[in-house]
Design a protein around this motif. Structure first.
Motif, short mmCIF file in Angstrom:
data_model
loop_
_atom_site.label_atom_id
_atom_site.label_comp_id
_atom_site.label_asym_id
_atom_site.label_seq_id
_atom_site.Cartn_x
_atom_site.Cartn_y
_atom_site.Cartn_z
N HIS A 65 0.76 -1.22 -0.04
CA HIS A 65 -0.19 -0.06 0.01
C HIS A 65 0.82 1.12 -0.06
O HIS A 65 0.68 2.33 -0.69
CB HIS A 65 -0.91 -0.02 1.28
CG HIS A 65 -1.71 1.12 1.19
ND1 HIS A 65 -2.92 1.57 0.52
CD2 HIS A 65 -1.71 2.33 2.05
CE1 HIS A 65 -3.50 2.42 0.77
NE2 HIS A 65 -2.62 3.17 1.75
N ALA A 66 1.73 1.11 0.85
CA ALA A 66 2.73 2.52 1.02
C ALA A 66 3.66 2.57 -0.52
O ALA A 66 3.80 3.83 -0.70
CB ALA A 66 3.87 2.23 2.10
N THR A 67 3.76 1.71 -1.34
CA THR A 67 4.52 1.75 -2.42
C THR A 67 3.56 2.04 -3.63
O THR A 67 4.15 2.32 -4.89
CB THR A 67 5.59 0.69 -2.61
OG1 THR A 67 4.75 -0.50 -2.66
CG2 THR A 67 6.64 0.66 -1.56
N GLY A 68 2.22 2.01 -3.50
CA GLY A 68 1.47 1.56 -4.57
C GLY A 68 1.77 0.27 -5.53
O GLY A 68 1.33 0.69 -6.73
N LEU A 69 2.20 -0.63 -5.10
CA LEU A 69 2.44 -1.86 -5.82
C LEU A 69 1.56 -2.86 -5.43
O LEU A 69 1.11 -2.91 -4.10
CB LEU A 69 4.02 -2.27 -5.61
CG LEU A 69 5.11 -1.37 -6.15
CD1 LEU A 69 6.32 -1.84 -5.47
CD2 LEU A 69 5.10 -1.24 -7.74
N HIS A 70 1.35 -3.70 -6.39
CA HIS A 70 0.23 -5.02 -5.88
C HIS A 70 1.19 -5.97 -5.08
O HIS A 70 2.46 -6.24 -5.50
CB HIS A 70 -0.04 -5.62 -7.32
CG HIS A 70 -1.12 -6.34 -7.16
ND1 HIS A 70 -0.74 -7.92 -6.44
CD2 HIS A 70 -2.65 -6.52 -7.11
CE1 HIS A 70 -1.82 -8.70 -6.40
NE2 HIS A 70 -2.89 -7.84 -6.73
N PRO A 71 0.69 -6.51 -4.22
CA PRO A 71 1.39 -7.48 -3.24
C PRO A 71 2.13 -8.78 -4.08
O PRO A 71 3.21 -8.88 -3.63
CB PRO A 71 0.44 -8.04 -2.20
CG PRO A 71 -0.70 -6.92 -2.33
CD PRO A 71 -0.68 -6.13 -3.49
N ASP A 72 1.59 -8.92 -5.22
CA ASP A 72 2.16 -10.02 -5.83
C ASP A 72 3.56 -9.36 -6.54
O ASP A 72 4.63 -10.11 -6.68
CB ASP A 72 1.41 -10.53 -7.20
CG ASP A 72 0.14 -11.47 -6.38
OD1 ASP A 72 0.34 -11.99 -5.18
OD2 ASP A 72 -0.79 -11.66 -7.16
N LEU A 73 3.36 -8.14 -6.97
CA LEU A 73 4.59 -7.65 -7.55
C LEU A 73 5.75 -7.33 -6.71
O LEU A 73 6.85 -7.54 -7.01
CB LEU A 73 4.38 -6.17 -8.31
CG LEU A 73 5.37 -5.60 -9.02
CD1 LEU A 73 5.92 -6.38 -10.34
CD2 LEU A 73 4.70 -4.37 -9.76
N VAL A 74 5.46 -6.95 -5.33
CA VAL A 74 6.38 -6.99 -4.20
C VAL A 74 7.04 -8.30 -4.02
O VAL A 74 8.21 -8.26 -3.99
CB VAL A 74 5.60 -6.21 -2.92
CG1 VAL A 74 6.83 -6.18 -1.77
CG2 VAL A 74 5.10 -5.04 -3.12
N ARG A 75 6.07 -9.19 -3.81
CA ARG A 75 6.57 -10.52 -3.85
C ARG A 75 7.65 -10.94 -4.96
O ARG A 75 8.80 -11.66 -4.59
CB ARG A 75 5.59 -11.77 -3.69
CG ARG A 75 4.69 -11.87 -2.61
CD ARG A 75 4.00 -12.75 -2.39
NE ARG A 75 2.96 -12.87 -1.50
CZ ARG A 75 1.76 -12.34 -1.67
NH1 ARG A 75 1.37 -11.89 -3.08
NH2 ARG A 75 0.80 -12.12 -0.65
N ARG A 76 7.39 -10.65 -6.17
CA ARG A 76 8.29 -10.87 -7.37
C ARG A 76 9.62 -9.98 -7.20
O ARG A 76 10.85 -10.54 -7.40
CB ARG A 76 7.62 -10.52 -8.76
CG ARG A 76 8.58 -10.58 -9.82
CD ARG A 76 7.97 -10.28 -11.27
NE ARG A 76 6.81 -11.21 -11.58
CZ ARG A 76 5.61 -10.96 -12.56
NH1 ARG A 76 5.97 -9.89 -13.27
NH2 ARG A 76 5.02 -12.05 -12.72
N PHE A 77 9.61 -8.74 -6.80
CA PHE A 77 10.58 -8.00 -6.55
C PHE A 77 11.59 -8.51 -5.68
O PHE A 77 12.61 -8.51 -5.62
CB PHE A 77 10.42 -6.52 -6.18
CG PHE A 77 9.55 -5.78 -7.24
CD1 PHE A 77 9.78 -6.06 -8.43
CD2 PHE A 77 9.39 -4.34 -6.92
CE1 PHE A 77 9.28 -5.53 -9.61
CE2 PHE A 77 8.76 -3.71 -8.10
CZ PHE A 77 8.75 -4.02 -9.48
#
Length: 103
Positions: A22-34
């Motif tokens: 939420h803080a980064t504006g990214l989807h959680p799946d994309l955070v996991r990928r990163f």
């Protein structure tokens, strides 16, 4: 051997995955990928949950800027980010040496 009676959560300076996303504006799946690609570096607790240091918010923004600004794939983003970090270290070292020599 000692065992903790209470499970410790990382300090407040860490964000859980949904909060970080939420803080980064990214989807959680994309955070996991990163994270899996090594672009983000969370702290893992005893349960295996990822907690992201607040400083990783800036790292996520940098990833987004590099991806959007240069149309880089994620592997290239990691390489460019590493090179930029190395350049910053070398420049800081050069400034320190210049101050010591009086230049």
């Amino acid at each position: 051997m000692t065992y903790a009676l209470v499970r410790r959560r990382p300090a407040a300076a860490h964000l859980d995955l949904p909060t970080f996303a939420h803080a980064t504006g990214l989807h959680p799946d994309l955070v996991r990928r990163f994270t899996v690609l090594g672009l983000l570096e969370p702290v893992e607790d005893a349960r295996g949950d990822w907690w992201y240091p607040v400083a990783q918010v800036a790292a996520a923004a940098r990833i987004q800027r590099l991806r959007a600004g240069f149309s880089l794939n994620y592997a290239a983003v990691g390489l460019v980010a590493d090179l930029l970090d190395r350049i910053a270290e070398l420049e800081a070292d050069l400034r320190t040496r210049s101050r010591r020599s009086g230049d």
